[in-house]
Write a protein that holds these residues in place. Sequence first.
Motif, PDB file in Angstrom:
ATOM      1  N   SER A   1     -18.688  -5.500  59.447  1.00  0.00           N
ATOM      2  CA  SER A   1     -18.274  -5.016  60.765  1.00  0.00           C
ATOM      3  C   SER A   1     -17.589  -3.661  60.660  1.00  0.00           C
ATOM      4  N   ALA A   2     -16.805  -3.465  59.596  1.00  0.00           N
ATOM      5  CA  ALA A   2     -16.140  -2.180  59.405  1.00  0.00           C
ATOM      6  C   ALA A   2     -17.154  -1.084  59.102  1.00  0.00           C
ATOM      7  N   LEU A   3     -18.187  -1.423  58.341  1.00  0.00           N
ATOM      8  CA  LEU A   3     -19.255  -0.463  58.060  1.00  0.00           C
ATOM      9  C   LEU A   3     -19.914   0.007  59.349  1.00  0.00           C
ATOM     10  N   LEU A   4     -20.233  -0.926  60.226  1.00  0.00           N
ATOM     11  CA  LEU A   4     -20.967  -0.593  61.444  1.00  0.00           C
ATOM     12  C   LEU A   4     -20.138   0.259  62.405  1.00  0.00           C
ATOM     13  N   LEU A   5     -18.846   0.250  62.237  1.00  0.00           N
ATOM     14  CA  LEU A   5     -17.988   1.076  63.086  1.00  0.00           C
ATOM     15  C   LEU A   5     -17.962   2.543  62.647  1.00  0.00           C
ATOM     16  N   ASP A   6     -18.445   2.809  61.441  1.00  0.00           N
ATOM     17  CA  ASP A   6     -18.442   4.192  60.939  1.00  0.00           C
ATOM     18  C   ASP A   6     -19.662   4.405  60.054  1.00  0.00           C
ATOM     19  N   LEU A   7     -20.787   4.739  60.677  1.00  0.00           N
ATOM     20  CA  LEU A   7     -22.027   4.936  59.931  1.00  0.00           C
ATOM     21  C   LEU A   7     -22.176   6.361  59.409  1.00  0.00           C
ATOM     22  N   ASP A   8     -21.175   7.202  59.652  1.00  0.00           N
ATOM     23  CA  ASP A   8     -21.216   8.574  59.130  1.00  0.00           C
ATOM     24  C   ASP A   8     -20.442   8.712  57.821  1.00  0.00           C
ATOM     25  N   ARG A   9     -19.915   7.610  57.337  1.00  0.00           N
ATOM     26  CA  ARG A   9     -19.162   7.642  56.083  1.00  0.00           C
ATOM     27  C   ARG A   9     -20.114   7.938  54.915  1.00  0.00           C
ATOM     28  N   GLY A  10     -19.549   8.295  53.768  1.00  0.00           N
ATOM     29  CA  GLY A  10     -20.331   8.542  52.564  1.00  0.00           C
ATOM     30  C   GLY A  10     -20.803   7.246  51.924  1.00  0.00           C
ATOM     31  N   VAL A  11     -21.697   7.385  50.970  1.00  0.00           N
ATOM     32  CA  VAL A  11     -22.308   6.232  50.304  1.00  0.00           C
ATOM     33  C   VAL A  11     -21.996   6.293  48.811  1.00  0.00           C
ATOM     34  N   PRO A  12     -21.445   5.234  48.233  1.00  0.00           N
ATOM     35  CA  PRO A  12     -21.143   5.247  46.798  1.00  0.00           C
ATOM     36  C   PRO A  12     -22.413   5.224  45.955  1.00  0.00           C
ATOM     37  N   ALA A  13     -22.353   5.829  44.788  1.00  0.00           N
ATOM     38  CA  ALA A  13     -23.513   5.881  43.908  1.00  0.00           C
ATOM     39  C   ALA A  13     -23.989   4.488  43.499  1.00  0.00           C
ATOM     40  N   SER A  14     -23.081   3.512  43.478  1.00  0.00           N
ATOM     41  CA  SER A  14     -23.438   2.151  43.057  1.00  0.00           C
ATOM     42  C   SER A  14     -24.426   1.481  44.002  1.00  0.00           C
ATOM     43  N   PHE A  15     -24.544   1.993  45.222  1.00  0.00           N
ATOM     44  CA  PHE A  15     -25.445   1.369  46.199  1.00  0.00           C
ATOM     45  C   PHE A  15     -26.898   1.432  45.750  1.00  0.00           C
ATOM     46  N   ALA A  16     -27.297   2.480  45.069  1.00  0.00           N
ATOM     47  CA  ALA A  16     -28.687   2.647  44.654  1.00  0.00           C
ATOM     48  C   ALA A  16     -29.148   1.495  43.766  1.00  0.00           C
ATOM     49  N   ALA A  17     -28.300   1.079  42.829  1.00  0.00           N
ATOM     50  CA  ALA A  17     -28.679  -0.017  41.933  1.00  0.00           C
ATOM     51  C   ALA A  17     -28.818  -1.332  42.692  1.00  0.00           C
ATOM     52  N   LEU A  18     -27.973  -1.551  43.691  1.00  0.00           N
ATOM     53  CA  LEU A  18     -28.071  -2.765  44.502  1.00  0.00           C
ATOM     54  C   LEU A  18     -29.379  -2.781  45.293  1.00  0.00           C
ATOM     55  N   VAL A  19     -29.754  -1.630  45.815  1.00  0.00           N
ATOM     56  CA  VAL A  19     -31.012  -1.522  46.551  1.00  0.00           C
ATOM     57  C   VAL A  19     -32.193  -1.814  45.636  1.00  0.00           C
ATOM     58  N   ASP A  20     -32.155  -1.291  44.420  1.00  0.00           N
ATOM     59  CA  ASP A  20     -33.237  -1.542  43.467  1.00  0.00           C
ATOM     60  C   ASP A  20     -33.384  -3.035  43.190  1.00  0.00           C
ATOM     61  N   ARG A  21     -32.271  -3.719  43.034  1.00  0.00           N
ATOM     62  CA  ARG A  21     -32.319  -5.157  42.741  1.00  0.00           C
ATOM     63  C   ARG A  21     -32.910  -5.933  43.907  1.00  0.00           C
ATOM     64  N   ARG A  22     -32.513  -5.590  45.123  1.00  0.00           N
ATOM     65  CA  ARG A  22     -33.049  -6.285  46.288  1.00  0.00           C
ATOM     66  C   ARG A  22     -34.523  -5.964  46.483  1.00  0.00           C
ATOM     67  N   ALA A  23     -34.916  -4.707  46.265  1.00  0.00           N
ATOM     68  CA  ALA A  23     -36.314  -4.321  46.405  1.00  0.00           C
ATOM     69  C   ALA A  23     -37.197  -5.050  45.404  1.00  0.00           C
ATOM     70  N   ALA A  24     -36.611  -5.449  44.267  1.00  0.00           N
ATOM     71  CA  ALA A  24     -37.351  -6.209  43.264  1.00  0.00           C
ATOM     72  C   ALA A  24     -37.397  -7.701  43.584  1.00  0.00           C
ATOM     73  N   GLY A  25     -36.760  -8.109  44.680  1.00  0.00           N
ATOM     74  CA  GLY A  25     -36.840  -9.493  45.124  1.00  0.00           C
ATOM     75  C   GLY A  25     -35.653 -10.363  44.813  1.00  0.00           C
ATOM     76  N   GLU A  26     -34.624  -9.813  44.174  1.00  0.00           N
ATOM     77  CA  GLU A  26     -33.451 -10.627  43.859  1.00  0.00           C
ATOM     78  C   GLU A  26     -32.726 -11.014  45.142  1.00  0.00           C
ATOM     79  N   PRO A  27     -32.335 -12.277  45.282  1.00  0.00           N
ATOM     80  CA  PRO A  27     -31.647 -12.714  46.508  1.00  0.00           C
ATOM     81  C   PRO A  27     -30.337 -11.968  46.751  1.00  0.00           C
TER      82      PRO A  27
END
Length: 276
Positions: free
Chosen positions: A43-69
């Motif tokens: 909910s806090a994220l959705l209140l500020d979608l102009d914030r920056g994105v941490p570098a760690s997010f990319a690895a999480l996206v890769d894992r989900r894109a590979a099908g990990e729950p």
Amino acid sequence: MSDGTAATARDALRVAALRFGSSDTPRLDAEWLLAHALGIDRSALLLDLDRGVPASFAALVDRRAAGEPIAYIMGTRGFWTIDLAVGPGVLIPRVDSETLILVAREHFGERAPASVLDLGTGPGTLLFAALDEWPEARGIGVEFSSAALRYARVNRDALGKAERASLIRGDWAAAIEGRFDLVLANPPYIGTGEAVAQDVAGHEPAAALFAGSDGLDAYRALVPQLPRLLTDGGMAAIEIGWTQAEAVSALVDTAGLHAHLRHDLGGRPRCIVATP
């Protein structure tokens, strides 16, 4: 996504969702993962979608894109009134299983079960939800998987249930003596030939999903044990697959108990209640 710090949250969520094409909820998946990477509530994220994105997010996206729950990536899943640590080797709690707690609450009304037995407890899902619902109750969780039991112990300590919950490695109720007011079970019930989503079949433990060619092997093992486990005013709540109501009810009747079918909030057959 190669430079996670270069995007705003709004941009990062859009790009991530496009990579989750096999998910039924790609945008939601992206939001959960970004909030997790940021260490904030969604909910806090959705209140500020102009914030920056941490570098760690990319690895999480890769894992989900590979099908990990999502639950494995985040390491936790909410269920009923509790949050449970989960990971590889553990069946991920589903909201449909909350039906078992709901029907138990209806059965007991203003009184409370004093004793709870959860057969196939996994990470402690139903056991700890029941103990949270009835603060005076005590319970036992039985689980054959050593990996799942490790998570159950972690959750027992994190939830402050150590004095009220015992965890036993065993095969259903074979090693259990005594009677219980409430018996809960979410056994494997998928037939070995049935199609299962790849992110489920490819990551969650097969022993917690599949139960013979017709999906009924676990019921054949545990239902005959129920009569000796239930107190006179007690009940068992057993999760079923949506096509299994008739077959499981027949097993309950054969065991000398009364079977009652209950549906989940989506209107699907979800639970067989067994009473003396």
